[in-house]
Design a protein around this motif. Structure first.
Motif, mmCIF file in Angstrom:
data_model
loop_
_atom_site.group_PDB
_atom_site.id
_atom_site.type_symbol
_atom_site.label_atom_id
_atom_site.label_comp_id
_atom_site.label_asym_id
_atom_site.label_seq_id
_atom_site.Cartn_x
_atom_site.Cartn_y
_atom_site.Cartn_z
ATOM 1 N N UNK A 218 62.460 37.756 -4.882
ATOM 2 C CA UNK A 218 63.308 37.365 -3.749
ATOM 3 C C UNK A 218 62.825 38.038 -2.468
ATOM 4 N N UNK A 219 63.223 37.462 -1.350
ATOM 5 C CA UNK A 219 62.705 37.905 -0.057
ATOM 6 C C UNK A 219 63.889 38.229 0.861
ATOM 7 N N UNK A 220 63.736 39.174 1.809
ATOM 8 C CA UNK A 220 64.891 39.702 2.546
ATOM 9 C C UNK A 220 65.822 38.667 3.189
ATOM 10 N N UNK A 221 65.272 37.658 3.904
ATOM 11 C CA UNK A 221 66.158 36.713 4.602
ATOM 12 C C UNK A 221 66.942 35.839 3.628
ATOM 13 N N UNK A 225 71.188 36.607 4.504
ATOM 14 C CA UNK A 225 71.003 35.636 5.595
ATOM 15 C C UNK A 225 71.272 36.238 6.976
ATOM 16 N N UNK A 226 72.018 37.317 7.027
ATOM 17 C CA UNK A 226 72.282 37.987 8.308
ATOM 18 C C UNK A 226 71.019 38.530 8.956
ATOM 19 N N UNK A 227 69.932 38.620 8.186
ATOM 20 C CA UNK A 227 68.672 39.142 8.739
ATOM 21 C C UNK A 227 67.742 38.027 9.228
ATOM 22 N N UNK A 228 68.150 36.776 9.019
ATOM 23 C CA UNK A 228 67.268 35.630 9.301
ATOM 24 C C UNK A 228 66.687 35.680 10.719
#
Ligand code: GLU
Length: 400
Positions: A218-221, A225-228
């Motif tokens: 998995x990847x951060x965004x 989703x707040x980091x998108x």
């Protein structure tokens, strides 16, 4: 006045590239050398991808393209992010460059100012800190530990953040350790990042498809989703599709960042190779089933290497979740003397003596910012791996 720039003096040549070239030169000169240095799959590029490139040449797709990628490749990349990562991007949020390396370089050079800090967990891929220095920023290295599976803890991330932090560079599965962050482990980091809205995330997902034993990438965004709006998600075709020489990396992120990277690239390389872009369209849109088949080959090699290294005297090797690297500790070898009389006082001395005495090329841990270790790339045949491990065992048994 010195001829060379002060900026250049702040960086060193890439040690991974240097070891790979040295092993190639020694082999070409007739020496019996097994190269475990190169971070490059030994598989060939799939035939369907080669055929797409040949068709592109024959169709005359040999001219300049839009700076950061043809519409067809950007569409294929948007589709890939949606399919694999649940991330929605439009083509104006996509950039394509000459390898993942140029993507990272563009992003750092386009955004760093002199006081800016960039958090990099160690061990790290060799080029991150030097690219930060080239951009005039300051790398802030945060060490991880073998006992934590080489994963950064949320506490360590929190402690490293200052008002000057611009980027946090994240890489899972990791080069050089192969360590992967589960969704929960990543979520614990993204929770820290949500408390610091000025910190941007640069995630290097180059080894996404190389994961074993059911590990879920998995990847951060995706996890937060707040980091998108402050994440640059970087990927490429080099490792998964065995396309290192084609030089195609790509990224997705906020439009204003992508535009800044495009501006920089327009003044350096213009577009990535037109033929390679068409090959990438096929790589991303075409059949994907060979990915899991190749993964299984890598998983078997990982098991072979981990077991063989753990039976070498003085070496401790963790079992990684992905990539095609292991990062064994040589704590138990430090302070000893090799069969030919070299004092093994550092991991660099270990790697040099191993090459000279047993003809096995590996990259020493100091290059990745955490000693005493070395990196083995097991992207080579089972027979060569078994022989290389046998030589490492002989080398270690000869230390006293
Ligand atoms: N990324 C690969 C490695 O770590 C290729 C060489 C490089 O660009 O560093 O070996």
């Amino acid at each position: 006045m010195p001829f060379l720039s002060e900026t250049l003096a702040r960086v060193s040549p890439s040690p991974t590239v240097a070891v790979t070239q040295k092993a190639m030169e020694l082999k070409a000169a007739g020496h019996d050398v097994i190269g475990l240095g190169a971070g490059e799959p030994d598989f060939d590029t799939p035939d369907t991808i080669k055929a797409a490139a040949i068709a592109a040449i024959e169709a005359g797709k040999t001219k300049y393209t839009p700076v950061d990628g043809i519409p067809e490749v950007k569409k294929a990349i948007c589709d890939k992010f949606l399919r694999d990562n649940d991330l929605h991007y439009t083509p104006s949020q996509i950039t394509v460059s000459t390898g993942g390396k140029q993507v990272l370089y563009n992003a750092l050079l386009a955004t760093l100012n002199p006081a800016d800090e960039v958090i990099i967990p160690a061990p790290y891929w060799v080029s991150y800190p030097d690219m930060v220095r080239l951009g005039g920023g300051t790398p802030v290295i945060v060490e991880t530990a073998l006992e934590n599976g080489f994963r950064l803890t949320p506490e360590a991330l929190e402690a490293a953040i200052t008002p000057k932090t611009k980027w946090f560079i994240f890489n899972s599965p990791s080069n050089p350790t192969g360590a992967g962050y589960t969704r929960d482990a990543l979520k614990a980091l993204t929770e820290v990042l949500m408390r610091h809205p000025h910190v941007w995330v640069m995630t290097d997902d180059m080894y996404e498809h190389l994961v074993f034993d059911g590990f879920e990438f998995c990847t951060p965004a995706q996890v937060e989703p707040g980091l998108y709006d402050r994440t640059l998600t970087v990927n490429g075709v080099s490792k998964a599709y065995a396309m290192t020489g084609w030089r195609i990396g790509y990224a997705a992120g906020p439009e204003h960042l992508i535009a800044a990277m495009r501006k920089l690239q327009s003044q350096s390389t213009t577009n990535p190779c037109s033929i390679s872009q068409w090959a990438t369209v096929e790589a991303l849109n075409g059949p994907q089933d060979f990915l899991s088949e190749r993964c299984e080959v890598f998983r078997k090699r990982r098991d072979l290497v981990v077991e063989a290294l753990n039976s070498a005297i003085g070496i401790t090797c963790a079992v990684p979740e992905g990539a095609f690297y292991v990062y064994p500790s040589i704590e138990g070898c430090i302070g000893k003397t090799s069969a030919r009389g070299t004092l093994i006082d550092t991991d660099e001395a270990f790697a040099t003596a191993l090459l000279e005495e047993q003809g096995v090329a590996v990259v020493f841990g100091a290059a990745f910012g955490l000693s005493p270790y070395f990196r083995v790339s097991y992207a080579t045949s089972d027979a060569l791996l078994a022989e290389a491990c046998r030589r490492i065992q002989t080398f270690c048994a000869g230390l006293n």
